[in-house]
Design a protein around this motif. Structure first.
Motif, PDB file in Angstrom:
ATOM      1  N   SER A 220       1.060  -1.573   0.038  1.00 46.95           N
ATOM      2  CA  SER A 220      -0.357   0.227  -0.082  1.00 46.95           C
ATOM      3  C   SER A 220       0.633   1.058   0.050  1.00 46.95           C
ATOM      4  CB  SER A 220      -1.221  -0.400   1.176  1.00 46.95           C
ATOM      5  OG  SER A 220      -0.219   0.564   2.498  1.00 46.95           O
ATOM      6  N   VAL A 221       0.749   2.389  -0.532  1.00 46.07           N
ATOM      7  CA  VAL A 221       0.818   3.636  -0.591  1.00 46.07           C
ATOM      8  C   VAL A 221       1.350   3.718   0.709  1.00 46.07           C
ATOM      9  CG1 VAL A 221       0.581   5.896  -0.475  1.00 46.07           C
ATOM     10  CG2 VAL A 221       0.082   4.315  -2.640  1.00 46.07           C
ATOM     11  N   ASN A 222       0.777   3.476   2.049  1.00 47.61           N
ATOM     12  CA  ASN A 222       1.321   3.885   3.399  1.00 47.61           C
ATOM     13  C   ASN A 222       2.888   3.103   3.543  1.00 47.61           C
ATOM     14  OD1 ASN A 222       0.521   5.092   6.145  1.00 47.61           O
ATOM     15  ND2 ASN A 222       0.519   2.666   7.059  1.00 47.61           N
ATOM     16  N   GLU A 223       2.046   2.137   2.805  1.00 51.76           N
ATOM     17  CA  GLU A 223       3.458   0.680   3.394  1.00 51.76           C
ATOM     18  C   GLU A 223       4.678   1.293   2.990  1.00 51.76           C
ATOM     19  OE1 GLU A 223       1.174  -3.639   3.884  1.00 51.76           O
ATOM     20  OE2 GLU A 223       1.417  -2.720   1.932  1.00 51.76           O
ATOM     21  N   ILE A 224       4.551   1.590   1.880  1.00 52.14           N
ATOM     22  CA  ILE A 224       5.312   2.714   1.051  1.00 52.14           C
ATOM     23  C   ILE A 224       5.988   3.964   1.701  1.00 52.14           C
ATOM     24  CG2 ILE A 224       6.819   3.414  -1.112  1.00 52.14           C
ATOM     25  CD1 ILE A 224       4.588   2.451  -3.094  1.00 52.14           C
ATOM     26  N   ASN A 225       5.582   4.223   2.380  1.00 54.41           N
ATOM     27  CA  ASN A 225       5.736   5.340   3.136  1.00 54.41           C
ATOM     28  C   ASN A 225       6.685   4.974   4.731  1.00 54.41           C
ATOM     29  OD1 ASN A 225       5.506   8.373   3.705  1.00 54.41           O
ATOM     30  ND2 ASN A 225       4.305   7.846   5.247  1.00 54.41           N
ATOM     31  N   ILE A 226       6.060   4.039   5.158  1.00 50.97           N
ATOM     32  CA  ILE A 226       6.624   3.438   6.282  1.00 50.97           C
ATOM     33  C   ILE A 226       7.974   2.962   5.896  1.00 50.97           C
ATOM     34  CG2 ILE A 226       6.533   1.776   8.317  1.00 50.97           C
ATOM     35  CD1 ILE A 226       3.111   2.296   7.981  1.00 50.97           C
ATOM     36  N   GLY A 227       7.600   2.068   4.676  1.00 49.86           N
ATOM     37  CA  GLY A 227       9.495   1.981   4.515  1.00 49.86           C
ATOM     38  C   GLY A 227      10.706   2.937   4.503  1.00 49.86           C
ATOM     39  N   LEU A 228      10.342   3.881   3.576  1.00 48.90           N
ATOM     40  CA  LEU A 228      11.312   5.482   3.458  1.00 48.90           C
ATOM     41  C   LEU A 228      11.307   5.968   5.122  1.00 48.90           C
ATOM     42  CD1 LEU A 228      12.828   6.767   2.181  1.00 48.90           C
ATOM     43  CD2 LEU A 228      10.804   8.560   1.313  1.00 48.90           C
ATOM     44  N   LYS A 229      10.464   5.973   5.649  1.00 51.53           N
ATOM     45  CA  LYS A 229      10.818   6.464   7.116  1.00 51.53           C
ATOM     46  C   LYS A 229      11.380   5.867   8.021  1.00 51.53           C
ATOM     47  CE  LYS A 229       8.041   7.930  11.086  1.00 51.53           C
ATOM     48  NZ  LYS A 229       6.507   8.013  11.639  1.00 51.53           N
ATOM     49  N   LYS A 230      11.444   4.121   7.913  1.00 50.00           N
ATOM     50  CA  LYS A 230      12.432   3.813   8.431  1.00 50.00           C
ATOM     51  C   LYS A 230      14.458   3.931   7.653  1.00 50.00           C
ATOM     52  CE  LYS A 230       9.822  -0.062   8.629  1.00 50.00           C
ATOM     53  NZ  LYS A 230       9.879  -1.560   8.357  1.00 50.00           N
ATOM     54  N   LEU A 231      14.492   4.348   6.922  1.00 49.40           N
ATOM     55  CA  LEU A 231      15.812   5.094   5.959  1.00 49.40           C
ATOM     56  C   LEU A 231      15.827   6.221   6.708  1.00 49.40           C
ATOM     57  CD1 LEU A 231      14.446   2.700   4.168  1.00 49.40           C
ATOM     58  CD2 LEU A 231      16.402   3.791   2.688  1.00 49.40           C
ATOM     59  N   VAL A 232      15.271   7.063   6.360  1.00 47.25           N
ATOM     60  CA  VAL A 232      14.961   8.542   7.183  1.00 47.25           C
ATOM     61  C   VAL A 232      15.166   8.411   8.843  1.00 47.25           C
ATOM     62  CG1 VAL A 232      14.066  10.515   8.026  1.00 47.25           C
ATOM     63  CG2 VAL A 232      14.405   9.449   5.647  1.00 47.25           C
ATOM     64  N   THR A 233      15.053   7.583   9.479  1.00 48.26           N
ATOM     65  CA  THR A 233      15.300   7.433  10.933  1.00 48.26           C
ATOM     66  C   THR A 233      16.651   7.207  11.175  1.00 48.26           C
ATOM     67  OG1 THR A 233      12.073   7.355  11.559  1.00 48.26           O
ATOM     68  CG2 THR A 233      14.500   6.225  12.938  1.00 48.26           C
ATOM     69  N   PHE A 234      16.678   6.191  10.036  1.00 47.92           N
ATOM     70  CA  PHE A 234      18.180   5.113  10.764  1.00 47.92           C
ATOM     71  C   PHE A 234      19.020   6.669  10.084  1.00 47.92           C
ATOM     72  CE2 PHE A 234      22.154   3.465   9.297  1.00 47.92           C
ATOM     73  CZ  PHE A 234      22.182   1.972   9.184  1.00 47.92           C
ATOM     74  N   VAL A 235      19.079   7.373   8.891  1.00 50.84           N
ATOM     75  CA  VAL A 235      19.936   8.823   8.820  1.00 50.84           C
ATOM     76  C   VAL A 235      20.064   9.961   9.859  1.00 50.84           C
ATOM     77  CG1 VAL A 235      20.686  10.955   8.010  1.00 50.84           C
ATOM     78  CG2 VAL A 235      20.047   8.365   6.571  1.00 50.84           C
ATOM     79  N   LYS A 236      18.605   9.982  10.864  1.00 50.78           N
ATOM     80  CA  LYS A 236      18.566  10.545  11.885  1.00 50.78           C
ATOM     81  C   LYS A 236      19.251  10.392  12.984  1.00 50.78           C
ATOM     82  CE  LYS A 236      15.643  14.394  10.488  1.00 50.78           C
ATOM     83  NZ  LYS A 236      15.845  16.025  10.501  1.00 50.78           N
ATOM     84  N   LYS A 237      19.590   8.933  13.851  1.00 47.51           N
ATOM     85  CA  LYS A 237      20.319   8.431  14.926  1.00 47.51           C
ATOM     86  C   LYS A 237      21.702   7.868  14.676  1.00 47.51           C
ATOM     87  CE  LYS A 237      15.834   5.782  16.380  1.00 47.51           C
ATOM     88  NZ  LYS A 237      15.358   4.275  16.765  1.00 47.51           N
ATOM     89  N   SER A 238      21.902   8.643  12.901  1.00 49.68           N
ATOM     90  CA  SER A 238      23.458   8.229  13.081  1.00 49.68           C
ATOM     91  C   SER A 238      24.402   9.147  13.390  1.00 49.68           C
ATOM     92  CB  SER A 238      23.421   7.944  11.121  1.00 49.68           C
ATOM     93  OG  SER A 238      23.639   9.503  10.756  1.00 49.68           O
ATOM     94  N   ARG A 239      25.449   9.209  13.557  1.00 49.02           N
ATOM     95  CA  ARG A 239      26.184  10.146  13.640  1.00 49.02           C
ATOM     96  C   ARG A 239      28.028  10.734  12.743  1.00 49.02           C
ATOM     97  NH1 ARG A 239      22.873  11.890  16.234  1.00 49.02           N
ATOM     98  NH2 ARG A 239      22.486  12.153  18.497  1.00 49.02           N
TER      99      ARG A 239
END
Length: 214
Positions: free
Chosen positions: A107-126
């Motif tokens: 679903s479109v929402n599932e695609i959005n959740i997938g991208l959010k995982k990548l964004v979250t990973f970057v946000k938690k990185s240093r």
């Protein structure tokens, strides 16, 4: 020197529309000068260094089912790419189109959740400058067209047309920059998925315009 990582799929790699060879399972790549990442480098000049990490078929966070090629899961290889190109001033995500393939039934929402995982990973990185997270620019790919590869169907077309709205909302939620490529370019009529050299030139300059404001 500001280091920018372009992380995405075949339209980061440089897939020439309609060039897929069913025998070799490979495609022709745009000449280096015609890649939008090269256009971006030329526009921004020598105070920026552009790195390209694009692979055909890459999804946000899914393993490819058919034909089952390795290395297509964007989340699995993001950490490697971030560390390889560290320190990163900005990461550009160009993903989402492959998540609309029939084989994933997403679903479109599932695609959005997938991208959010990548964004979250970057946000938690240093792995940005001064041990901080890199800045993030989400580029929504232009919608695919109905004459796409058999891996896509009509529902894929509809889903791809809805990504700009949800990715924009995600950028607001996660405090990222956003650019809707579909405002400026279309996928090629040759296959309905990939960018011709003219579109690469246009979007490379539009992304440069955006970066100069960040």
């Amino acid at each position: 020197m500001k280091r920018i990582l372009c992380y995405g799929d075949s339209n980061v790699w440089g897939f020439v529309p309609g060039s897929f060879n069913s025998n070799t399972k490979l495609a022709t790549r745009h000449a280096r000068a015609n890649l939008w990442t090269t256009v971006l480098q030329n526009r921004l000049g020598n105070t920026y260094e552009i790195f390209s990490d694009g692979i055909n078929g890459r999804t946000t966070d899914l393993d490819e089912i058919n034909p089952g090629r390795p290395y297509r899961n964007g989340l699995d290889y993001l950490g490697y790419s971030l560390e390889l190109h560290y320190p990163i001033h900005l990461i550009i995500f160009w993903l989402g189109s492959n998540d609309t393939k029939k084989q994933y039934n997403r679903s479109v929402n599932e695609i959005n959740i997938g991208l959010k995982k990548l964004v979250t990973f970057v946000k938690k990185s240093r792995l940005g400058e001064n041990n901080s997270p890199p800045k993030i620019l989400i580029v929504c790919p232009p919608p695919i067209k109905e004459n796409s590869h058999p891996e896509f169907n009509y529902e894929s077309v509809i889903k791809s047309g809805k990504l700009a709205k949800i990715f924009y909302d995600l950028s607001i939620e996660m405090n990222c920059e956003f650019l809707d490529a579909g405002i400026y370019i279309q996928t090629s009529a040759m296959d309905g998925i990939h960018l011709d050299s003219e579109s690469c030139y246009i979007i490379g300059n539009k992304i440069a315009d955006k970066i100069e404001l960040i």
